[in-house]
Design an enzyme around this catalytic site. Structure first.
Site, PDB file in Angstrom:
ATOM      1  N   ALA A  38      83.755  -5.024   3.253  1.00  0.00           N
ATOM      2  CA  ALA A  38      83.123  -5.085   3.012  1.00  0.00           C
ATOM      3  C   ALA A  38      81.848  -2.972   2.866  1.00  0.00           C
ATOM      4  CB  ALA A  38      82.307  -6.089   3.812  1.00  0.00           C
ATOM      5  N   TYR A  39      82.349  -3.034   3.547  1.00  0.00           N
ATOM      6  CA  TYR A  39      81.271  -1.789   3.368  1.00  0.00           C
ATOM      7  C   TYR A  39      81.977  -0.928   1.819  1.00  0.00           C
ATOM      8  CZ  TYR A  39      79.975   3.092   4.117  1.00  0.00           C
ATOM      9  OH  TYR A  39      79.226   4.190   4.196  1.00  0.00           O
TER      10      TYR A  39
END
Length: 182
Positions: free
Chosen positions: A49-50
């Site tokens: 997600a980052y």
């Protein structure tokens, strides 16, 4: 287009990149964090997600610059580098401990290979303040320098993937973002 190169690097601080600069009237927007956009087809992880959010930040800079450069608005993306901030509270604690070599840190301690808060902020401050990037947009910077485009991900150590600078990808993200706001 040539890469922007500076005397700054991994250990540079905000004081280093702003020394002697007039910051009157300068504005910057900093974005970041994790995103859960479209994790319907793969398992969500904090690091994935980052990475997805960082790619979106780069694409936003490409899209914003394409749309607003004629109005004098330019956007770039910054990678602060490995910096211990409040962001880590959202990470899997065991994965973070592994990343830190299994060590428990004393308050304020900076582990090897990580930056101080001042060093982590330097690239963002450089982009906000330096005349070297005046009129420059749609690019990705790390360690206060423009990142090299890397096609093979080089172990995710440095650089920017070509798809993160692609105008068609930026336009698609812009369209999805507008749909989410409607």
């Amino acid at each position: 287009m040539s890469l922007i190169r500076t005397p700054f690097g991994f250990s540079s601080t905000t004081a280093d990149v702003t020394a002697g600069l007039d910051l009157t009237g300068r504005k910057i927007v900093v974005t970041g964090g994790a995103s859960d956009l479209h994790f319907a087809y793969r398992q969500y992880t904090d690091t994935l997600a980052y990475g997805q959010a960082k790619t979106a930040n780069v694409l936003f800079g490409v899209g914003a610059t394409a749309r607003w450069a004629d109005d004098g608005i330019f956007a770039n993306a910054a990678m602060p580098g490995p910096t211990l901030t409040g962001f880590q509270r959202n990470m899997d604690p065991e994965r973070l401990r592994q990343r830190l070599g299994g060590a428990d840190l004393a308050p304020g301690e900076v582990p090897p290979g990580f930056k101080t808060l001042q060093q982590g902020a330097a690239t963002t401050v450089f982009l906000a303040a330096s005349p070297l990037v005046s009129g420059i947009g749609g690019r990705y910077f790390e360690d206060s320098n423009e990142a090299v485009v890397v096609a093979d991900n080089n172990g995710y150590r440095s650089g920017v993937a070509p798809y993160a600078l692609d105008q068609a990808n930026a336009d698609r993200l812009w369209s999805v973002s507008q749909q989410l706001l409607d």
